[in-house]
Design an enzyme around this catalytic site. Structure first.
Site, short mmCIF file in Angstrom:
data_model
loop_
_atom_site.label_atom_id
_atom_site.label_comp_id
_atom_site.label_asym_id
_atom_site.label_seq_id
_atom_site.Cartn_x
_atom_site.Cartn_y
_atom_site.Cartn_z
CB SER A 1 -1.35 0.04 0.94
OG SER A 1 0.26 0.24 2.57
CE LYS A 2 -0.70 6.53 -2.90
NZ LYS A 2 -2.23 6.40 -3.25
NE ARG A 3 0.35 0.63 6.19
CZ ARG A 3 1.53 -0.28 6.64
NH1 ARG A 3 2.88 -0.71 6.85
NH2 ARG A 3 0.00 -2.04 5.55
#
Ligand code: GLU
Length: 492
Positions: free
Chosen positions: A256-258
């Site tokens: 994910s963006k993390r």
């Protein structure tokens, strides 16, 4: 049918234009594309934009651009057309409506008048019960009850009546998977505004577009029994499914963006080569028996099979991607590399919009020196910006370590004079000059080379000193030595 009498393979990539193309989506597109090309079948692009609130024209463009950039050309779809046009779901609403009515008439679907608020309240009450599913409140309404609900101004949605039983899915990758219908709950196929839900539109399109295999991410597995129930209800043949393993970040959680950038556009902007992306993404969940790492296009198409797609999740490792890009840059034709570097140098204002042949020659020389080290095209600005401007910042560490020495000003002064007299100004002659200078000053060669490197580049590391001085040319080398002397005078 194809000439041999075998059914032609038809696969599709069906993105929703609600964001940029994510590496996970690109991997799904790639596996479908490879499968189609391997079997000489068709790769279809379909845009699933029925979620009007979240879809946008801009994302639609970005997704198409990213696919084109990756070289994943489609045989049917937007901009291309095809037998089953249109390929954009928002232009197919009348088709979904027709099939929805058919199901309603046959009693396989029913009108549901529950409002979003009522459904939400019900969900909250059920919170602890697993699994969450529709109560069935509107399943058996009489026509009087329907009339009175309509009189309240409620607009109905259409719900699919899930029959009792079990759905079996023979997934090409996961084997047989079963789902209990009673856990599914009646689901909406047409929303109260008349737009179809994903499962419904997907089933109709996959069937009408004569798709043969559905290759998609594992996260869609829970949708599959719903889709199978719809195929049965609509008397459509059931398609073959292959759910490919998830992509995880390096910490083993879902990518994910993390985990940093995940969009194809980001990697494109940074200066990853499209083929690096394709090659790398192909290895996310697929491998050859001998773990081959690098592939040419035709070779990849020839070797790709679903049988060699693994079952366990793949890890997206940006370091490996960067390494692979560096390898591809090394193998690149120098002229091609120059063409790719120019936009980065331009954007950083290091070269003029209108380039003369001397500048191109210089970029070529710089590219030759950096080709071994550069891993991502945009790194050229940081690695080699000093070639194009004398106005670079000096890294304070080498300044401290290499320039702040008592002997340095007189050394650089003498160096400047001797270089001025040097003719021709060539790498070999420069090296001899510097070695002689070291002897005359009773210094080791590196005590002469290091300060000059910092004076010319502002840093400790970089391409070979004589080569880089050769690219800079005599005038520029002298100017930079003078600049350093000036700095020294102002006590650095
Ligand atoms: N529009 C869906 C998505 O973007 C497609 C899923 C499918 O391939 O069936 O996830």
């Amino acid at each position: 049918m194809v000439a041999s009498g075998r059914v032609e393979v038809r696969v599709r990539f069906a993105p929703s234009p609600t964001g940029e193309l994510h590496v996970g989506g690109a991997r799904t597109a790639l596996f479908n594309w490879l499968f189609a090309r391997h079997h000489r079948g068709k790769f279809i692009l379909r845009i699933e934009d029925t979620d009007v609130a979240r879809s946008s024209e801009n994302f639609y463009r970005v997704v198409l651009d990213s696919l084109k950039w990756l070289g994943l050309d489609w045989d049917e779809g937007p901009e291309k057309g095809g037998r089953y046009s249109p390929y954009i779901q928002s232009q197919r609403l009348h088709i979904y409506e027709k099939y929805a009515h058919k199901l309603l008439e046959e009693g396989k679907a029913y009108l549901c008048y529950c409002t979003p608020q009522e459904l939400e309240d019900y969900k909250r009450r059920l919170e602890k019960e697993e699994p969450l599913r529709y109560s069935g409140k509107c399943r058996n309404l009489s026509s009087e009850e329907r009339k009175s609900l309509e009189a309240e101004g409620r607009k109905p949605a259409l719900r699919f009546r899930v029959p009792p039983g079990t759905v079996w899915v023979d997934d090409l990758l996961r084997g047989r998977v079963s789902f209990e219908n009673r856990l599914i709950g009646d689901f909406i196929i047409l929303k109260s505004d008349g737009t179809p839900t994903y499962n419904f539109a997907c089933v109709i399109d996959d069937s009408l577009m004569k798709i043969t295999h559905i290759i998609r991410g594992d996260e869609h597995l829970p949708n599959t029994p719903r889709q199978v129930l719809l195929y049965c209800a609509l008397d459509f043949p059931i398609l073959r499914f292959a759910h490919i393993p998830l992509i995880l970040g390096r910490d083993s959680s879902k990518l994910s963006k993390r985990h940093g950038a995940t969009s194809v556009s980001y990697y494109r902007g940074q200066g990853y080569l499209p083929w690096t992306m394709v090659n790398y993404l192909a290895l996310l969940g697929w491998s050859t028996s001998d773990s081959q790492q690098f592939f040419g296009r035709d070779e990849l198409i020839q070797k790709f099979t679903l049988e060699r797609v693994g079952k366990s999740a793949a890890i997206f490792d940006p370091m490996k991607l960067e390494w692979m890009n560096g390898e591809y840059i090394r193998r690149m034709d120098l002229d091609e590399l120059v063409n790719l570097l120019i936009p980065y140098l331009r954007r950083a204002d290091l070269i003029e919009e209108k380039m003369d042949s001397a500048t191109r020659q210089k970029i070529l020389k710089v590219a030759r020196l950096e080709q071994e080290r550069i891993k991502v095209l945009s790194q050229i600005v940081d690695l080699a910006g000093f070639f194009f401007t004398g106005d670079f910042a000096y890294d304070p560490i080498p300044v401290e370590k290499r320039l702040k020495k008592d002997y340095v000003p007189s050394l650089l002064e003498e160096m400047r004079m001797r270089i001025e007299a040097l003719s021709p100004f060539e790498e070999k002659e420069l090296e001899e000059l510097l070695r002689r200078l070291a002897r005359d000053f009773s210094l080791s060669p590196s005590e002469v080379f290091h300060p000059l490197r910092v004076a010319l580049t502002g840093r400790m590391k970089g391409p070979g000193l004589f080569e880089l001085a050769g690219v800079l040319g005599k005038g520029e080398v002298i100017r930079r030595i003078e600049r350093t002397l000036e700095m020294h005078k102002n006590s650095l």
